[in-house]
Design an enzyme around this catalytic site. Structure first.
Site, mmCIF file in Angstrom:
data_model
loop_
_atom_site.group_PDB
_atom_site.id
_atom_site.type_symbol
_atom_site.label_atom_id
_atom_site.label_comp_id
_atom_site.label_asym_id
_atom_site.label_seq_id
_atom_site.Cartn_x
_atom_site.Cartn_y
_atom_site.Cartn_z
ATOM 1 N N LYS A 1 14.775 -7.331 5.159
ATOM 2 C CA LYS A 1 14.939 -6.421 6.298
ATOM 3 C C LYS A 1 16.163 -6.921 6.953
ATOM 4 O O LYS A 1 16.827 -6.006 7.410
ATOM 5 C CB LYS A 1 13.673 -6.257 7.128
ATOM 6 C CG LYS A 1 12.529 -5.862 6.703
ATOM 7 C CD LYS A 1 11.497 -5.500 7.731
ATOM 8 C CE LYS A 1 10.217 -4.931 7.257
ATOM 9 N NZ LYS A 1 9.316 -4.437 8.578
ATOM 10 N N LEU B 1 -0.917 -5.063 16.575
ATOM 11 C CA LEU B 1 -0.396 -4.460 15.333
ATOM 12 C C LEU B 1 -1.139 -4.592 14.086
ATOM 13 O O LEU B 1 -0.752 -4.099 13.048
ATOM 14 C CB LEU B 1 1.265 -4.995 15.285
ATOM 15 C CG LEU B 1 2.075 -4.742 16.443
ATOM 16 C CD1 LEU B 1 3.526 -5.047 15.926
ATOM 17 C CD2 LEU B 1 1.822 -3.513 17.241
ATOM 18 N N ASN C 1 14.026 -1.078 7.634
ATOM 19 C CA ASN C 1 12.907 -0.960 6.602
ATOM 20 C C ASN C 1 13.043 0.278 5.844
ATOM 21 O O ASN C 1 12.039 0.509 4.905
ATOM 22 C CB ASN C 1 11.611 -1.147 7.379
ATOM 23 C CG ASN C 1 11.212 0.407 8.164
ATOM 24 O OD1 ASN C 1 12.133 0.901 8.309
ATOM 25 N ND2 ASN C 1 9.907 0.529 8.475
ATOM 26 N N GLY D 1 8.342 -12.417 16.656
ATOM 27 C CA GLY D 1 9.016 -12.369 15.091
ATOM 28 C C GLY D 1 9.751 -10.697 15.081
ATOM 29 O O GLY D 1 9.905 -10.042 15.958
ATOM 30 N N LEU E 1 0.792 -1.238 -0.050
ATOM 31 C CA LEU E 1 -0.011 -0.140 0.066
ATOM 32 C C LEU E 1 0.860 1.105 0.155
ATOM 33 O O LEU E 1 0.160 2.319 -0.169
ATOM 34 C CB LEU E 1 -0.826 0.003 1.258
ATOM 35 C CG LEU E 1 -1.731 -1.269 1.504
ATOM 36 C CD1 LEU E 1 -2.519 -1.216 2.713
ATOM 37 C CD2 LEU E 1 -2.861 -1.195 0.335
ATOM 38 N N SER E 2 2.305 1.072 0.277
ATOM 39 C CA SER E 2 2.958 2.295 0.415
ATOM 40 C C SER E 2 3.267 3.012 -0.892
ATOM 41 O O SER E 2 3.103 4.413 -0.863
ATOM 42 C CB SER E 2 4.358 1.672 0.698
ATOM 43 O OG SER E 2 4.515 1.131 2.108
ATOM 44 N N ASP F 1 10.027 1.321 11.911
ATOM 45 C CA ASP F 1 8.852 0.867 12.733
ATOM 46 C C ASP F 1 8.991 1.053 14.239
ATOM 47 O O ASP F 1 7.694 0.860 14.924
ATOM 48 C CB ASP F 1 8.924 -0.753 12.409
ATOM 49 C CG ASP F 1 8.664 -1.252 10.896
ATOM 50 O OD1 ASP F 1 7.710 -0.636 10.394
ATOM 51 O OD2 ASP F 1 9.017 -2.566 10.727
ATOM 52 N N TYR G 1 -3.738 -4.424 11.138
ATOM 53 C CA TYR G 1 -4.789 -3.473 10.697
ATOM 54 C C TYR G 1 -5.704 -3.869 9.590
ATOM 55 O O TYR G 1 -6.536 -2.964 9.567
ATOM 56 C CB TYR G 1 -3.822 -2.269 9.974
ATOM 57 C CG TYR G 1 -2.915 -2.552 8.955
ATOM 58 C CD1 TYR G 1 -1.424 -3.081 9.419
ATOM 59 C CD2 TYR G 1 -3.260 -2.833 7.640
ATOM 60 C CE1 TYR G 1 -0.590 -3.361 8.597
ATOM 61 C CE2 TYR G 1 -2.398 -3.305 6.858
ATOM 62 C CZ TYR G 1 -0.902 -3.544 7.135
ATOM 63 O OH TYR G 1 0.004 -3.943 6.310
HETATM 64 P P1 NAP Z 1 6.747 -12.933 12.036
HETATM 65 O O1 NAP Z 1 8.334 -12.298 12.038
HETATM 66 O O2 NAP Z 1 6.237 -13.908 11.039
HETATM 67 O O3 NAP Z 1 6.371 -13.219 13.430
HETATM 68 C C1 NAP Z 1 5.146 -13.659 13.602
HETATM 69 C C2 NAP Z 1 5.066 -13.967 15.390
HETATM 70 O O4 NAP Z 1 3.728 -14.742 15.672
HETATM 71 C C3 NAP Z 1 6.052 -15.179 15.440
HETATM 72 O O5 NAP Z 1 6.518 -15.133 16.939
HETATM 73 C C4 NAP Z 1 5.374 -16.482 15.414
HETATM 74 O O6 NAP Z 1 5.673 -17.618 16.359
HETATM 75 C C5 NAP Z 1 3.811 -15.959 15.762
HETATM 76 N N1 NAP Z 1 2.800 -16.664 15.408
HETATM 77 C C6 NAP Z 1 2.352 -17.130 13.999
HETATM 78 N N2 NAP Z 1 1.267 -17.721 14.076
HETATM 79 C C7 NAP Z 1 1.019 -18.112 15.392
HETATM 80 C C8 NAP Z 1 0.171 -19.064 16.026
HETATM 81 N N3 NAP Z 1 -0.927 -19.644 15.229
HETATM 82 N N4 NAP Z 1 0.236 -19.098 17.343
HETATM 83 C C9 NAP Z 1 1.075 -18.510 18.056
HETATM 84 N N5 NAP Z 1 2.105 -17.866 17.652
HETATM 85 C C10 NAP Z 1 2.010 -17.326 16.122
HETATM 86 O O7 NAP Z 1 5.700 -11.456 11.312
HETATM 87 P P2 NAP Z 1 5.732 -10.178 11.953
HETATM 88 O O8 NAP Z 1 6.437 -9.361 10.549
HETATM 89 O O9 NAP Z 1 6.375 -10.030 12.998
HETATM 90 O O10 NAP Z 1 4.236 -9.727 11.615
HETATM 91 C C11 NAP Z 1 3.405 -10.099 12.490
HETATM 92 C C12 NAP Z 1 2.293 -9.414 12.572
HETATM 93 O O11 NAP Z 1 2.356 -7.730 12.978
HETATM 94 C C13 NAP Z 1 1.368 -9.383 11.293
HETATM 95 O O12 NAP Z 1 0.137 -9.539 11.559
HETATM 96 C C14 NAP Z 1 1.565 -8.144 10.517
HETATM 97 O O13 NAP Z 1 0.591 -7.790 9.668
HETATM 98 C C15 NAP Z 1 1.546 -7.149 11.732
HETATM 99 N N6 NAP Z 1 2.566 -5.978 11.594
HETATM 100 C C16 NAP Z 1 2.112 -4.786 11.643
HETATM 101 C C17 NAP Z 1 2.719 -3.633 11.240
HETATM 102 C C18 NAP Z 1 2.163 -2.243 11.438
HETATM 103 O O14 NAP Z 1 2.742 -1.132 10.502
HETATM 104 N N7 NAP Z 1 1.058 -2.318 11.748
HETATM 105 C C19 NAP Z 1 4.128 -3.752 11.082
HETATM 106 C C20 NAP Z 1 4.742 -4.971 10.952
HETATM 107 C C21 NAP Z 1 3.943 -6.117 11.311
HETATM 108 P P3 NAP Z 1 7.116 -18.309 15.876
HETATM 109 O O15 NAP Z 1 8.020 -17.500 16.406
HETATM 110 O O16 NAP Z 1 6.798 -19.623 16.741
HETATM 111 O O17 NAP Z 1 7.021 -18.590 14.652
#
Ligand code: NAP
Length: 289
Positions: A70, A226, A91, A133, A20-21, A107, A228
């Protein structure tokens, strides 16, 4: 109009077509009367080095970086900002006239904007962080930077959680516990701040919930998800019903982009316009499902 003098910006990732950026940044650049253009740049996995050097050598002034690059991009940078160095993720890149590339992580500021917008102070608070994550790293460092007293990270993989906690153990009281541990239940009910960083509850799986008993949460807690899409996850809905103040991921998404805009142009964008464009784009995307 794009001319020979137009300055070039973009976002690299793989895949990138969903980003979307470009819509948000181009709307803000136009509104500010700045002669820049921002494009989505699909970079093949395995081709990061040549792509980044190519952008630099083609005269780009900066670009955003998203999944999966990243961390991989770090060795290509000439310097890192404090936030990028601490969370080991970039980022946003600023390219100087001499071709020098500095990696930033907006971020962290984006995440903190959720609290700043609502006038919520973090000093001395106890936090519970769900997930370990990439986004959790930015949130964890942001919370520590703002003086929270303690952070308990809830994880499904204790090894991964312990590694994350260890990276920040010198900065404060940080520990990781399994979602199954009674210490996690206690941390969630004692927390002043609860931050949800997993994809649980994200569209289209909107009935999913992170492993937290919202009925046991402190009604005075601030709960930040986090995600949206949807704008209010089931987790936030239940937390709001409990009486908690809630924050969704929209502010973070827009504020990280606004901070990158400032790094590239030296100007502050119209954040309300950026939010409006984000909502319009999300509504259009929802119609496409
Ligand atoms: P990521 O690096 O893949 O990390 C995801 C985390 O969630 C990991 O710790 C993972 O566990 C855990 N997880 C995934 N599925 C799970 C489940 N079923 N049960 C328990 N834990 C689970 O992803 P990310 O980049 O951090 O993004 C995570 C979320 O943040 C996404 O929804 C993304 O849209 C949102 N986000 C929002 C923004 C914003 O600007 N608002 C920015 C960045 C991210 P494991 O470590 O065990 O794999």
């Amino acid at each position: 109009m794009i001319t020979g003098k137009t300055k070039l910006l973009g976002v690299i990732g793989s895949p990138i077509g969903h980003s979307l950026s470009p819509s948000i940044q181009n709307a803000a650049l136009r509104a500010a009367g700045l002669d820049y253009v921002y494009a989505a740049l699909p970079v093949r996995v395995g081709a990061l080095t040549s792509a980044v050097h190519g952008l630099r050598d083609a005269g780009y002034v900066g670009f955003n970086v998203t999944i999966p690059f990243k961390t991989e991009i770090i060795p290509l940078m000439d310097d890192l900002s404090e936030d990028a160095r601490r969370i080991q993720a970039v980022n946003a890149v600023v390219i100087g006239e001499d071709g020098r590339m500095v990696g930033h992580n907006t971020d962290v500021v984006g995440f903190l904007a959720g609290f700043v917008e609502r006038g919520i102070a973090l000093t001395g608070k106890n936090a519970a962080l769900i997930g370990a994550g990439g986004a959790a790293r930015a949130a964890l460092w942001g919370l520590l930077r703002c003086g929270v007293s303690s952070i308990v990270i809830g994880v499904r993989s204790v090894e991964k959680g312990a590694a994350l906690a260890a990276d920040f153990s010198a900065d404060g009281d940080v520990r990781a516990v399994s979602f199954d541990d009674t210490a996690w239940i206690a941390a969630c009910s004692d927390a002043d701040i609860v931050v949800q960083t997993t994809p649980l509850g994200m569209t289209p799986h909107t009935e999913e919930m992170p492993p937290v008993d919202t009925a046991a949460m402190n009604p005075a807690a601030v709960v930040y998800d986090l995600i949206y899409t949807p704008a209010e996850t089931r987790f936030l809905r239940e937390a709001r019903a409990r009486g908690c103040e809630t924050i969704n991921g929209e502010t973070m998404l827009v504020a990280q982009g606004a901070e990158a805009f400032h790094l590239w142009t030296g100007k502050r964008p119209d954040v309300e316009l950026m939010k409006r464009v984000l909502r319009e784009e999300l509504a259009r995307n929802t119609l496409r499902y």
